[in-house]
Design a protein around this motif. Structure first.
Motif, PDB file in Angstrom:
ATOM      1  N   HIS A  90       0.844  -1.198   0.000  1.00  0.00           N
ATOM      2  CA  HIS A  90       0.000   0.000   0.000  1.00  0.00           C
ATOM      3  C   HIS A  90       0.876   1.244   0.000  1.00  0.00           C
ATOM      4  CE1 HIS A  90       0.779  -0.640   4.286  1.00  0.00           C
ATOM      5  NE2 HIS A  90       0.335   0.588   4.561  1.00  0.00           N
ATOM      6  N   GLY A  91       0.234   2.387  -0.216  1.00  0.00           N
ATOM      7  CA  GLY A  91       0.980   3.602  -0.469  1.00  0.00           C
ATOM      8  C   GLY A  91       1.368   4.405   0.748  1.00  0.00           C
ATOM      9  N   HIS A  92       1.909   3.783   1.783  1.00  0.00           N
ATOM     10  CA  HIS A  92       2.483   4.497   2.909  1.00  0.00           C
ATOM     11  C   HIS A  92       3.999   4.348   2.847  1.00  0.00           C
ATOM     12  CE1 HIS A  92      -1.471   4.450   5.437  1.00  0.00           C
ATOM     13  NE2 HIS A  92      -1.441   5.407   4.528  1.00  0.00           N
ATOM     14  N   PHE A  96       6.827   1.598   1.015  1.00  0.00           N
ATOM     15  CA  PHE A  96       7.356   1.721  -0.347  1.00  0.00           C
ATOM     16  C   PHE A  96       8.590   2.609  -0.440  1.00  0.00           C
ATOM     17  CE2 PHE A  96       4.728   5.612  -0.366  1.00  0.00           C
ATOM     18  CZ  PHE A  96       5.591   6.517  -1.002  1.00  0.00           C
ATOM     19  N   VAL A 112       1.892  -2.069  -7.700  1.00  0.00           N
ATOM     20  CA  VAL A 112       1.039  -1.532  -6.647  1.00  0.00           C
ATOM     21  C   VAL A 112      -0.393  -1.491  -7.168  1.00  0.00           C
ATOM     22  CG1 VAL A 112       1.328   0.899  -7.337  1.00  0.00           C
ATOM     23  CG2 VAL A 112       0.808   0.352  -4.954  1.00  0.00           C
ATOM     24  N   ASP A 116      -3.704   3.030  -5.106  1.00  0.00           N
ATOM     25  CA  ASP A 116      -2.621   3.640  -4.328  1.00  0.00           C
ATOM     26  C   ASP A 116      -1.449   4.086  -5.200  1.00  0.00           C
ATOM     27  OD1 ASP A 116      -3.938   3.432  -1.952  1.00  0.00           O
ATOM     28  OD2 ASP A 116      -2.471   2.152  -0.952  1.00  0.00           O
ATOM     29  N   ALA A 117      -1.598   3.973  -6.514  1.00  0.00           N
ATOM     30  CA  ALA A 117      -0.488   4.310  -7.414  1.00  0.00           C
ATOM     31  C   ALA A 117      -0.069   5.771  -7.289  1.00  0.00           C
ATOM     32  CB  ALA A 117      -0.868   3.991  -8.864  1.00  0.00           C
ATOM     33  N   LYS A 119       0.146   7.543  -4.751  1.00  0.00           N
ATOM     34  CA  LYS A 119       0.960   7.753  -3.561  1.00  0.00           C
ATOM     35  C   LYS A 119       2.390   7.267  -3.765  1.00  0.00           C
ATOM     36  CE  LYS A 119      -3.051   6.654  -0.598  1.00  0.00           C
ATOM     37  NZ  LYS A 119      -3.897   5.943  -1.577  1.00  0.00           N
ATOM     38  N   VAL A 120       2.554   6.266  -4.622  1.00  0.00           N
ATOM     39  CA  VAL A 120       3.843   5.585  -4.784  1.00  0.00           C
ATOM     40  C   VAL A 120       4.651   6.148  -5.955  1.00  0.00           C
ATOM     41  CG1 VAL A 120       4.895   3.326  -5.276  1.00  0.00           C
ATOM     42  CG2 VAL A 120       2.939   3.484  -3.720  1.00  0.00           C
ATOM     43  N   THR A 121       3.968   6.637  -6.980  1.00  0.00           N
ATOM     44  CA  THR A 121       4.639   7.153  -8.165  1.00  0.00           C
ATOM     45  C   THR A 121       4.746   8.677  -8.108  1.00  0.00           C
ATOM     46  OG1 THR A 121       2.558   7.313  -9.407  1.00  0.00           O
ATOM     47  CG2 THR A 121       3.778   5.237  -9.553  1.00  0.00           C
ATOM     48  N   ARG A 163       9.526   8.609  -4.405  1.00  0.00           N
ATOM     49  CA  ARG A 163       8.537   7.913  -5.222  1.00  0.00           C
ATOM     50  C   ARG A 163       9.199   7.361  -6.477  1.00  0.00           C
ATOM     51  NH1 ARG A 163       2.952  11.454  -5.051  1.00  0.00           N
ATOM     52  NH2 ARG A 163       2.944  11.900  -2.814  1.00  0.00           N
ATOM     53  N   THR A 192      -5.853   1.989   3.582  1.00  0.00           N
ATOM     54  CA  THR A 192      -5.744   2.858   2.418  1.00  0.00           C
ATOM     55  C   THR A 192      -6.709   2.326   1.362  1.00  0.00           C
ATOM     56  OG1 THR A 192      -4.049   1.646   1.163  1.00  0.00           O
ATOM     57  CG2 THR A 192      -3.260   3.204   2.853  1.00  0.00           C
TER      58      THR A 192
END
Length: 344
Positions: A90-92, A96, A112, A116-117, A119-121, A163, A192
């Protein structure tokens, strides 16, 4: 720092870890400086059929976290360069944050869930979307200065992990083959919007990340997409539905995102629901004193509150109020541009 990675053994060795090890899964407990997360972040090294590695989560991207991660690889007899696939639960950032550095060294692809993409990208909301978010927070009673302060949390996250440029989708129902087992991706929104677990039915095991942590009530983090209030994820309602799915699974071990593997997931889910029920009762009692905004309910004690602490408190309050609306125990009314909540 929670503990010293130079003095601790980072490879898990509990009975649950040993059961996972038989399937080619090694848990690394990576210390992180975030006490509210529930302890060291769990990074799972999983054998692939071709001798390479998959990772389920990566912990932070700080120098200290990456150093601990590398030492954990060495303790497990593996190398970062062997990683070909990074599965982000998940995007916390504590899950990541190290993905960009690990992928840069190994050439691994990052996966992902689409929810939640962003948050990560390296995704940036437009100013129009940001204004929708601000409008929602105003309706929840936040003053302008507090809204600006909360927006600054993005800068803090950048200090804890970079990210990635792009990520592949990790989708509900997808089956992923590893060296000794096949896992099914389960989309479990709540903590999330895009949290996923890996269910291994043949071996009665699940990599559950932050979905379920013994003794910890996973915070239903406030989620606002492009529409702002329109289409907002009702986090605790979503968590309730996800819980029913997980409760139905036959499992011997849960491998969580923080802490040691544990058994009897149904007992933990029951404990969590009791804790949620007590929280709903507490809020209902406070609302009997008169209608309150979410911000007023989150600001118990007054005084200066750290923005992360405030955001987590606000997320929990809003999620609980939404759940109480669904259960019919509270209602919201709009007055002077703010939502206020009162007993139904």
């Amino acid at each position: 720092m929670i503990g010293d990675p130079e003095l601790a053994n980072l490879v898990g060795a509990t009975p649950g870890d040993l059961a996972a090890r038989a399937l080619g899964i090694v848990r690394l407990a990576i210390p992180i400086p975030l006490s509210q997360t529930g302890g060291p972040a769990s990074v799972y090294l999983i054998d692939n059929a071709d001798g390479s590695l998959s990772l389920f989560d990566v912990a932070l991207g700080t120098t200290e976290s990456l150093r601990a991660l590398e030492r954990g690889f060495a303790e497990a007899g593996r190398r970062v360069e062997e990683v070909t696939r990074i599965l982000v639960s998940h995007g916390h950032v504590d899950h990541f944050g190290g993905a960009r550095q690990v992928a840069g060294r190994s050439g691994a692809k990052v996966f992902v869930h689409p929810a939640d993409a962003s948050k990560v990208t390296r995704f940036v909301w437009s100013e129009a979307v940001r204004e929708r978010h601000r409008r929602y927070l105003r309706r929840m009673g936040l003053p302008e200065a507090t809204i600006v302060d909360l927006e600054g949390m993005e800068e803090t996250n950048e200090l804890l992990g970079e990210r990635v440029e792009a990520a592949e989708p990790l989708l509900e129902g997808e089956r992923i083959a590893f060296a000794r087992f096949e896992a099914e991706v389960m989309h479990l929104p709540g903590h999330t919007a895009g949290l996923v677990g890996l269910h291994v039915p043949a071996h009665r095991l699940m990599l559950s990340s932050d979905f379920l942590l013994p003794g910890v009530t996973p915070n239903p983090m406030l989620e606002l997409g492009e529409g702002g209030e329109e289409g907002k994820l009702r986090s605790l309602d979503a968590y309730f539905e996800s819980s029913r799915r997980v409760e139905a699974l036959e499992l011997d071990w849960m491998l969580p995102g923080h802490g040691e593997p544990f058994a009897d997931h149904r007992a933990v889910l029951a404990w969590l629901e009791r804790a949620r029920a007590r929280r709903r009762a507490e809020l209902l009692e406070r609302l009997r004193g008169g209608p309150r905004t979410a911000f007023e309910l989150a600001r118990v004690g007054g005084g200066r509150v750290r923005r992360l602490q405030l955001f987590m408190s606000l997320s929990e309050i809003i999620g609980t109020l939404e759940r109480m609306e669904t259960l019919g125990t509270v209602r919201r009314v709009e007055r002077e541009g703010c939502y206020r909540f009162e007993p139904a």
